[in-house]
Design a protein around this motif. Structure first.
Motif, PDB file in Angstrom:
ATOM      1  N   LEU A 157      43.565  44.204  58.435  1.00 57.40           N
ATOM      2  CA  LEU A 157      44.909  43.679  58.202  1.00 57.40           C
ATOM      3  C   LEU A 157      44.970  42.967  56.855  1.00 57.40           C
ATOM      4  CD1 LEU A 157      47.803  42.971  59.183  1.00 57.40           C
ATOM      5  CD2 LEU A 157      46.816  40.948  60.277  1.00 57.40           C
ATOM      6  N   LEU A 158      43.968  42.159  56.557  1.00 54.60           N
ATOM      7  CA  LEU A 158      43.919  41.468  55.263  1.00 54.60           C
ATOM      8  C   LEU A 158      43.889  42.473  54.118  1.00 54.60           C
ATOM      9  CD1 LEU A 158      43.558  39.028  53.396  1.00 54.60           C
ATOM     10  CD2 LEU A 158      41.093  39.165  53.827  1.00 54.60           C
ATOM     11  N   LEU A 159      43.068  43.512  54.258  1.00 53.33           N
ATOM     12  CA  LEU A 159      43.005  44.531  53.218  1.00 53.33           C
ATOM     13  C   LEU A 159      44.370  45.194  53.031  1.00 53.33           C
ATOM     14  CD1 LEU A 159      39.584  46.219  54.078  1.00 53.33           C
ATOM     15  CD2 LEU A 159      40.098  44.807  52.080  1.00 53.33           C
ATOM     16  N   GLY A 160      45.040  45.502  54.141  1.00 54.67           N
ATOM     17  CA  GLY A 160      46.352  46.126  54.062  1.00 54.67           C
ATOM     18  C   GLY A 160      47.362  45.254  53.350  1.00 54.67           C
ATOM     19  N   VAL A 161      47.293  43.946  53.589  1.00 52.76           N
ATOM     20  CA  VAL A 161      48.195  43.015  52.918  1.00 52.76           C
ATOM     21  C   VAL A 161      47.915  42.986  51.409  1.00 52.76           C
ATOM     22  CG1 VAL A 161      48.794  40.572  52.663  1.00 52.76           C
ATOM     23  CG2 VAL A 161      48.617  41.581  54.944  1.00 52.76           C
ATOM     24  N   LEU A 162      46.642  42.912  51.042  1.00 51.71           N
ATOM     25  CA  LEU A 162      46.284  42.917  49.623  1.00 51.71           C
ATOM     26  C   LEU A 162      46.757  44.198  48.944  1.00 51.71           C
ATOM     27  CD1 LEU A 162      42.643  41.468  49.703  1.00 51.71           C
ATOM     28  CD2 LEU A 162      44.725  40.297  48.968  1.00 51.71           C
ATOM     29  N   PHE A 163      46.493  45.333  49.573  1.00 50.07           N
ATOM     30  CA  PHE A 163      46.927  46.606  48.998  1.00 50.07           C
ATOM     31  C   PHE A 163      48.453  46.630  48.841  1.00 50.07           C
ATOM     32  CE2 PHE A 163      43.116  48.781  51.315  1.00 50.07           C
ATOM     33  CZ  PHE A 163      42.238  48.130  50.465  1.00 50.07           C
ATOM     34  N   GLY A 164      49.135  46.081  49.834  1.00 55.52           N
ATOM     35  CA  GLY A 164      50.596  46.081  49.801  1.00 55.52           C
ATOM     36  C   GLY A 164      51.149  45.297  48.634  1.00 55.52           C
ATOM     37  N   TYR A 165      50.591  44.114  48.379  1.00 59.83           N
ATOM     38  CA  TYR A 165      51.067  43.320  47.247  1.00 59.83           C
ATOM     39  C   TYR A 165      50.678  43.950  45.910  1.00 59.83           C
ATOM     40  CZ  TYR A 165      52.816  39.563  50.169  1.00 59.83           C
ATOM     41  OH  TYR A 165      53.547  38.815  51.080  1.00 59.83           O
ATOM     42  N   PHE A 166      49.517  44.593  45.861  1.00 56.39           N
ATOM     43  CA  PHE A 166      49.130  45.286  44.631  1.00 56.39           C
ATOM     44  C   PHE A 166      50.200  46.304  44.235  1.00 56.39           C
ATOM     45  CE2 PHE A 166      44.347  44.675  45.691  1.00 56.39           C
ATOM     46  CZ  PHE A 166      44.397  43.383  45.190  1.00 56.39           C
ATOM     47  N   VAL A 167      50.717  47.041  45.216  1.00 59.41           N
ATOM     48  CA  VAL A 167      51.726  48.062  44.947  1.00 59.41           C
ATOM     49  C   VAL A 167      53.089  47.431  44.675  1.00 59.41           C
ATOM     50  CG1 VAL A 167      53.005  50.006  45.942  1.00 59.41           C
ATOM     51  CG2 VAL A 167      50.532  49.840  46.261  1.00 59.41           C
ATOM     52  N   PHE A 176      47.679  35.286  41.991  1.00 65.15           N
ATOM     53  CA  PHE A 176      48.739  34.692  41.183  1.00 65.15           C
ATOM     54  C   PHE A 176      48.721  35.274  39.768  1.00 65.15           C
ATOM     55  CE2 PHE A 176      49.910  31.401  38.065  1.00 65.15           C
ATOM     56  CZ  PHE A 176      51.246  31.203  38.422  1.00 65.15           C
ATOM     57  N   ILE A 177      47.529  35.401  39.180  1.00 63.99           N
ATOM     58  CA  ILE A 177      47.402  35.992  37.849  1.00 63.99           C
ATOM     59  C   ILE A 177      47.840  37.451  37.866  1.00 63.99           C
ATOM     60  CG2 ILE A 177      45.800  36.569  35.992  1.00 63.99           C
ATOM     61  CD1 ILE A 177      46.374  33.580  36.309  1.00 63.99           C
ATOM     62  N   TYR A 178      47.485  38.160  38.927  1.00 63.14           N
ATOM     63  CA  TYR A 178      47.888  39.568  39.060  1.00 63.14           C
ATOM     64  C   TYR A 178      49.407  39.684  39.067  1.00 63.14           C
ATOM     65  CZ  TYR A 178      48.288  44.267  41.101  1.00 63.14           C
ATOM     66  OH  TYR A 178      48.615  45.584  41.339  1.00 63.14           O
ATOM     67  N   ARG A 179      50.062  38.828  39.841  1.00 60.38           N
ATOM     68  CA  ARG A 179      51.518  38.868  39.922  1.00 60.38           C
ATOM     69  C   ARG A 179      52.167  38.580  38.574  1.00 60.38           C
ATOM     70  NH1 ARG A 179      55.051  34.285  42.882  1.00 60.38           N
ATOM     71  NH2 ARG A 179      54.288  33.242  41.008  1.00 60.38           N
ATOM     72  N   ARG A 180      51.688  37.551  37.896  1.00 60.84           N
ATOM     73  CA  ARG A 180      52.252  37.196  36.588  1.00 60.84           C
ATOM     74  C   ARG A 180      52.073  38.342  35.599  1.00 60.84           C
ATOM     75  NH1 ARG A 180      53.341  31.775  35.423  1.00 60.84           N
ATOM     76  NH2 ARG A 180      53.981  32.642  33.411  1.00 60.84           N
ATOM     77  N   THR A 181      50.880  38.937  35.593  1.00 58.08           N
ATOM     78  CA  THR A 181      50.604  40.038  34.673  1.00 58.08           C
ATOM     79  C   THR A 181      51.488  41.239  34.967  1.00 58.08           C
ATOM     80  OG1 THR A 181      48.286  39.321  34.515  1.00 58.08           O
ATOM     81  CG2 THR A 181      48.805  41.545  33.753  1.00 58.08           C
ATOM     82  N   ALA A 182      51.658  41.545  36.254  1.00 51.93           N
ATOM     83  CA  ALA A 182      52.492  42.685  36.636  1.00 51.93           C
ATOM     84  C   ALA A 182      53.943  42.477  36.233  1.00 51.93           C
ATOM     85  CB  ALA A 182      52.395  42.925  38.147  1.00 51.93           C
TER      86      ALA A 182
END
Length: 311
Positions: free
Chosen positions: A227-237, A296-302
């Motif tokens: 479930l945690l992996l699925g959440v991470l993958f979801g936010y990445f996309v 947080f850094i990933y979100r800002r960069t995206a």
């Protein structure tokens, strides 16, 4: 993490309501799954005999062809359907492959480095959730779930019996890369898009899809870490607008497990990959904080790449 306002969600060109899209996709996937399994049984039977296939399907794994039969059944009966169903749905039914598959490479490649770091730092959290999951006690009437998982693990052990470096490379390619692509196309591609348009909420769509993703693997004692992996993958996309950061993350997770299994089988490492007690409590906390900071850094960069405001 953000909760995007309704106006930011693209309106689908499809005349189908998202709820109906989900129902149509479900029927499509079941249909393709049935056809794929029939093809897999047919091919395996033609090559090794129906009796051999029936015996292996019944759990008799002593046949020298057991691994080959299992790979055929897995490829035709599961991997191909998971790929065909979302692609056919996106291209033919809703006719929006760019929105439903998200194959664009229009994102900062720094995100891929951040994904690598996030996946590395997620290992303690995954271990913690795995241990928590294992401690859950099922009622007697659900004992079949444990038995089912034990049977599935025996099949996987046969498929992951890697005697040569070539078998390792095959498993990394197939389990690591191919599985990552097809599962992300279906879950973070089609299903997450459907739920995002249905709920009008990024967070709801990601969590619903992650729950379905974890449940789909039918492993109760691995539900929470998946479930945690699925959440991470979801936010990445959701944050990047592309499927590929999630594919990369999924590949890293799967390939690492395959490589660790190979090294353990050949006694290069002494730590069993199934051993879920490598980190301390302080390690869990520190790694979790770092993981959140990297997200947080990933979100800002995206968002800087897409040049859209943060809310």
């Amino acid at each position: 993490m953000i909760n995007q306002p309704y106006k930011q969600f693209k309106q689908s060109r499809s005349i189908l309501h998202p709820a109906l899209q989900f129902f149509v996709f479900l029927l499509l996937f079941i249909g393709v799954l049935i056809v794929g399994n029939l093809i897999g049984v047919g091919v395996a039977s033609a090559l090794y005999g129906l009796n051999t296939v029936a015996a292996i399907a019944g759990g008799k794994l002593t046949s020298p062809n057991a691994a080959n039969v299992l790979w055929i059944l897995q490829t035709a009966g599961m991997t191909l359907p998971i790929f065909v169903a979302p692609v056919f749905f996106a291209v033919v039914i809703v006719r929006e492959p760019r929105d439903y598959i998200k194959p664009t490479f229009n994102f900062s490649w720094i995100l891929m480095l951040l994904v690598f770091a996030i996946m590395f730092m997620s290992n303690p959290a995954i271990e913690f959730l795995s241990n928590l999951n294992e401690k859950m006690v099922l009622p007697p009437w659900l004992k079949w779930m444990r038995d089912s998982e034990d049977s599935a693990q025996k099949l996987m052990d046969v498929m992951l019996n890697m005697k040569t470096i070539w078998s390792l490379m095959f498993d990394v390619l197939f389990i690591g890369l191919v599985t990552a692509i097809v599962e992300e196309f279906m879950f973070r591609g089609v299903l997450q898009t459907i739920f995002m348009r249905w709920t009008k909420s990024t967070h709801a769509a990601i969590w619903i899809t992650a729950i379905l993703f974890s449940a789909f693997h039918m492993e109760f004692f691995g539900f929470l870490p998946r479930l945690l992996l699925g959440v991470l993958f979801g936010y990445f996309v959701a944050w990047s607008g592309s499927i590929w950061p999630a594919v990369w993350a999924h590949f890293l997770n799967n390939a690492a497990a395959v490589i660790a299994t190979y090294l353990f089988q050949h006694k290069v490492i002494k730590t069993d990959p199934d051993n879920q007690q490598m980190f301390t409590a302080s390690g869990y906390v520190i790694s979790f904080i770092i993981m959140l900071f990297l997200l947080f850094i990933y979100r800002r960069t995206a968002f800087e790449k897409k040049q859209i405001p943060e809310y």
